[in-house]
Design an enzyme around this catalytic site. Sequence first.
Site, mmCIF file in Angstrom:
data_model
loop_
_atom_site.group_PDB
_atom_site.id
_atom_site.type_symbol
_atom_site.label_atom_id
_atom_site.label_comp_id
_atom_site.label_asym_id
_atom_site.label_seq_id
_atom_site.Cartn_x
_atom_site.Cartn_y
_atom_site.Cartn_z
ATOM 1 N N LYS A 1 -6.935 3.473 -3.509
ATOM 2 C CA LYS A 1 -7.397 3.462 -2.121
ATOM 3 C C LYS A 1 -7.659 4.892 -1.686
ATOM 4 O O LYS A 1 -6.885 5.799 -2.009
ATOM 5 C CB LYS A 1 -6.316 2.797 -1.260
ATOM 6 C CG LYS A 1 -6.551 2.760 0.225
ATOM 7 C CD LYS A 1 -5.399 2.023 0.902
ATOM 8 C CE LYS A 1 -5.436 2.155 2.418
ATOM 9 N NZ LYS A 1 -4.299 1.461 3.065
ATOM 10 N N ASP B 1 0.859 -1.183 0.000
ATOM 11 C CA ASP B 1 0.000 0.000 0.000
ATOM 12 C C ASP B 1 0.896 1.234 0.000
ATOM 13 O O ASP B 1 1.467 1.608 1.035
ATOM 14 C CB ASP B 1 -0.904 0.003 1.231
ATOM 15 C CG ASP B 1 -2.024 -1.032 1.151
ATOM 16 O OD1 ASP B 1 -1.804 -2.102 0.540
ATOM 17 O OD2 ASP B 1 -3.102 -0.791 1.710
ATOM 18 N N LYS C 1 -10.294 0.291 -2.655
ATOM 19 C CA LYS C 1 -10.207 0.100 -1.211
ATOM 20 C C LYS C 1 -10.551 1.395 -0.482
ATOM 21 O O LYS C 1 -9.747 2.316 -0.456
ATOM 22 C CB LYS C 1 -8.799 -0.363 -0.815
ATOM 23 C CG LYS C 1 -8.624 -0.587 0.693
ATOM 24 C CD LYS C 1 -7.225 -1.101 1.006
ATOM 25 C CE LYS C 1 -6.985 -1.192 2.506
ATOM 26 N NZ LYS C 1 -5.614 -1.701 2.827
#
Length: 304
Positions: free
Chosen positions: A215, A152, A251
């Site tokens: 995300k 991430d 996400k």
Amino acid sequence: MTRNPGLPFDAAAIEALHVDDSEIERDIAAFTAHPLPEGRERANWLLEAIACMDLTTLAGDDTPERVEQLCARARAPLPPTLLQALGLAPGMLKTGAVCVYHAMIAPALTALAGSDIPVAAVSAGFPAGLSPLSTRIAEVTESAAAGAAEIDIVIQRRHALSGDWRTLYDEVRAFREAAGQAHVKAILATGELGTATRIARASLVCIMAGADFIKTSTGMEKVNATLPAGLVMLRIIRDHATRTGIRIGFKPAGGIASADQALAWLMLVRQELGEEWLTPDLFRFGASRLLDDVERHLEAHVAA
């Protein structure tokens, strides 16, 4: 999970992208007017939410023991008696991943051995993304080499805020290359980007650069995951899939702590992308507290 090969940088496509903030707000108002699922349907969606959670611990006082406990819950997110009451056998339910800092990759891998649950590591100067580029690339390389299956990464917001899309593309592309076979989730920090157009352009640039997921947030901004920002991102994902046939994951993360919030996100993804996106390969929640509330709601459903 499929890999996003990315696309060449296309400044014209980025600059041509404009999103009306008021239109997004109207669409979200219409969406939230619809009731959330109830009864057994609600329980089924909440089980889907569990399967799509990235159980997360990103605290300065994390220890191997805390990570081991989190991994044990990822492997068995609900008590056996509750699983049985819901008609599920032991081992039928697990979370999508466990997300940790680099230093906790090794204990997470040990605790998850044989489970098929991936370890995700936050990287690239998380959460602000302000360390030197060489340092951020090295972080990604080291986390992938340590065994993280998902990375991430966090973007430098100033590139988006100043419209320096080429630099943002080049940095995310460098992270994509440094990650090797690991999948890359690009964190936009949407609460700091200001406008729907900027969120849309940042989403497109990260997808062009090869991000496998986009995300919303690190979870550490003043404003984290919001439905309007998510709607903008989902429509960029949809348009990209229509043009290229390549599916990008999504996400939402930060501040999602209730079962009703999880259901709203699931319904929004279903509306915009279809139920085929509602699998751990294409949808995740960034969650540290959400599972507790989902469990309480499932217990209430069983007791009703």
